[in-house]
Scaffold this active site. Structure first.
Site, PDB file in Angstrom:
ATOM      1  N   LYS A   1       0.877  -1.194   0.000  1.00  0.00           N
ATOM      2  CA  LYS A   1       0.000   0.000   0.000  1.00  0.00           C
ATOM      3  C   LYS A   1       0.896   1.219   0.000  1.00  0.00           C
ATOM      4  O   LYS A   1       1.770   1.351   0.859  1.00  0.00           O
ATOM      5  CB  LYS A   1      -0.888  -0.050   1.245  1.00  0.00           C
ATOM      6  CG  LYS A   1      -1.421   1.287   1.747  1.00  0.00           C
ATOM      7  CD  LYS A   1      -2.549   1.075   2.749  1.00  0.00           C
ATOM      8  CE  LYS A   1      -2.530   2.097   3.867  1.00  0.00           C
ATOM      9  NZ  LYS A   1      -3.633   1.922   4.824  1.00  0.00           N
TER      10      LYS A   1
ATOM     11  N   ASP B   1      -3.366   4.879  -0.520  1.00  0.00           N
ATOM     12  CA  ASP B   1      -4.116   5.457   0.599  1.00  0.00           C
ATOM     13  C   ASP B   1      -3.843   6.950   0.671  1.00  0.00           C
ATOM     14  O   ASP B   1      -2.692   7.370   0.843  1.00  0.00           O
ATOM     15  CB  ASP B   1      -3.667   4.785   1.909  1.00  0.00           C
ATOM     16  CG  ASP B   1      -4.431   5.301   3.124  1.00  0.00           C
ATOM     17  OD1 ASP B   1      -5.363   6.108   2.949  1.00  0.00           O
ATOM     18  OD2 ASP B   1      -4.083   4.886   4.249  1.00  0.00           O
TER      19      ASP B   1
HETATM   20  O1  NPG Z   1       0.729  -1.019   9.333  1.00  0.00           O
HETATM   21  O2  NPG Z   1      -0.126  -0.499  11.215  1.00  0.00           O
HETATM   22  C1  NPG Z   1       0.189  -0.223  10.078  1.00  0.00           C
HETATM   23  C2  NPG Z   1      -0.072   1.169   9.580  1.00  0.00           C
HETATM   24  C3  NPG Z   1      -0.922   1.221   8.381  1.00  0.00           C
HETATM   25  O3  NPG Z   1      -0.829   3.065   6.940  1.00  0.00           O
HETATM   26  C4  NPG Z   1      -1.252   2.608   7.967  1.00  0.00           C
HETATM   27  N1  NPG Z   1      -2.047   3.304   8.776  1.00  0.00           N
HETATM   28  O4  NPG Z   1      -4.348   5.670   7.544  1.00  0.00           O
HETATM   29  O5  NPG Z   1      -4.378   3.565   7.693  1.00  0.00           O
HETATM   30  C5  NPG Z   1      -3.822   4.633   7.902  1.00  0.00           C
HETATM   31  C6  NPG Z   1      -2.435   4.646   8.489  1.00  0.00           C
HETATM   32  C7  NPG Z   1      -2.213   5.520   9.661  1.00  0.00           C
HETATM   33  C8  NPG Z   1      -1.405   5.145  10.668  1.00  0.00           C
HETATM   34  C9  NPG Z   1      -2.783   6.761   9.746  1.00  0.00           C
HETATM   35  C10 NPG Z   1      -1.171   5.944  11.768  1.00  0.00           C
HETATM   36  C11 NPG Z   1      -2.548   7.573  10.812  1.00  0.00           C
HETATM   37  C12 NPG Z   1      -1.734   7.158  11.823  1.00  0.00           C
END
Ligand code: NPG
Length: 370
Positions: A161, A189
């Site tokens: 992603k 994303d």
């Molecule tokens: O692998 O735990 C993971 C993180 C995945 O990209 C990821 N999370 O928007 O989904 C999201 C994002 C995120 C993480 C957004 C932390 C904001 C804070």
């Protein structure tokens, strides 16, 4: 179950590399952990609220505050608490889903441990390992991005992603496709970084055979997502906009998304997460499990959820070493592109006392008075 004591523990774990999204850069992962002590077993929960309010209106200090003032006192006053009694017990407090989710996780862990059942069994898991996707942050340059993606593919991650934002979208996606080919499961994303005015630009992503585009528009703009979806062949997946089973049903009915990202922390807990899973399954909408850089505690819960039958796309359930050199639990390890779903009682993992002590920045305890 009687709850005698609740400890709220703030931890801060350094990240192995900075993680940049359209919302900002993170260098460390702060988390609020909840430990409940009962007349039976103890249980652990983890809140996904962040240091600031950039991803959601909740943030660590607001989560701690509402737990201390409003959510924990009724639990400490109740004669008997079970995970299924939490909904009615806490219904008087509006919102604060991240706080409620952390508390529910801790109560569920204690309860399931007391009778030796795993989260996976309790939730209805149908597999003992889940495919692992990885989320790749915005980088300073394309060569740096290609290095990172190449490294994750070499480790065996099943899906990539890419975080995107205006100015970092078509070029990185094209570069990854050109270097690694069309067979890589690839999605993007945006964390709400676009407006409908960008519809024509976003439609150019259709050339790259993406699995989905996640949350392109503002979290409250359900109608905008429905309009945008008519301009794209790439399926729209909603994340921030989905806060409950009801909002998932609305989004689906409006045609605002064809795929849903479920994060238990964002929707008020695992029970609501399962209801969203069920609503989506009934409508033929595939789901996947999102992540918020959880420690091994949250990762254990997410992995159990991701083992439900309608989680047909790889989730953001990556190995502990994607983010941390030392996790607070035994680490989750990538095995042939999958994570194992813990099978022990409750979460199946507990914090390692030495590591926990090292990363703890504060502890606050609330105890039962009678
Ligand atoms: O692998 O735990 C993971 C993180 C995945 O990209 C990821 N999370 O928007 O989904 C999201 C994002 C995120 C993480 C957004 C932390 C904001 C804070």
């Amino acid at each position: 179950m009687r709850i005698d004591r609740v400890a709220l523990r703030c931890v801060n774990l350094p990240l192995v590399s900075p993680f940049r999204t359209s919302l900002g850069i993170e260098y460390a992962k702060p988390a609020l952990l909840v430990q409940v002590s009962t007349d039976g077993a103890d249980g652990w929960g983890e809140s996904v609220s962040g240091f600031d309010a950039s991803y959601s209106s909740e943030y660590i200090e607001s989560t701690r505050d509402v737990l201390v003032r409003h959510l924990i006192p009724p639990l400490l006053a109740a004669k008997d608490v079970t995970v299924s009694s939490l909904g009615p017990l806490l219904a008087g407090v509006k919102g604060h889903r991240m706080a409620k989710a952390a508390l529910e996780m801790a109560v569920m862990d204690a309860e399931l441990r007391s009778y030796g059942m795993s989260f996976a069994t309790s939730l209805g898991a149908v597999t003992d390992r889940v495919p692992s996707g990885v989320s790749v942050g915005i980088m300073d340059s394309i060569p740096e991005l290609l290095d990172a993606v190449g490294g994750y593919l070499a480790q065996g991650y099943r899906r990539i992603k890419l975080k995107i934002e205006p100015g970092w979208d078509l070029t990185p996606v094209r570069a990854v496709r050109e270097r690694f080919g069309d067979d890589v499961l690839l999605q993007v994303d945006a964390n709400a970084a676009y407006t409908l005015a960008g519809a024509r630009h976003l439609a150019r992503l259709d050339d790259f055979g993406l699995l989905l585009i996640e949350q392109p528009l503002d979290e409250e703009d359900m109608r905008g997502h429905a309009v945008l979806s008519r301009h794209l062949t790439t399926p729209i997946c909603l994340d921030e906009s989905i806060v409950s089973a009801r909002s998932a049903a609305d989004a689906i009915a409006m045609g605002a998304c064809r795929i849903v990202n479920i994060k238990p922390g964002r929707v008020g807990g695992l029970l609501e997460a399962r209801r969203i899973h069920d609503v989506c399954a009934a409508s033929g909408i595939p789901v996947w499990c999102g992540g918020m850089l959880e420690t091994g505690l949250g990762r254990a819960a997410n992995t159990a959820l991701a083992a439900l039958p309608n989680f047909t796309l790889p989730g953001d359930v990556s190995a502990s070493n994607r983010y941390f050199s030392t996790d607070i639990t035994d680490p989750f390890i990538l095995e042939d592109g999958h994570l194992r779903v813990p099978q022990g009682p409750g979460l199946g993992v507990t914090p390692l006392p030495d590591v926990l002590a090292e990363v703890t920045t504060s502890v606050r305890e609330l105890v039962r008075t009678e």
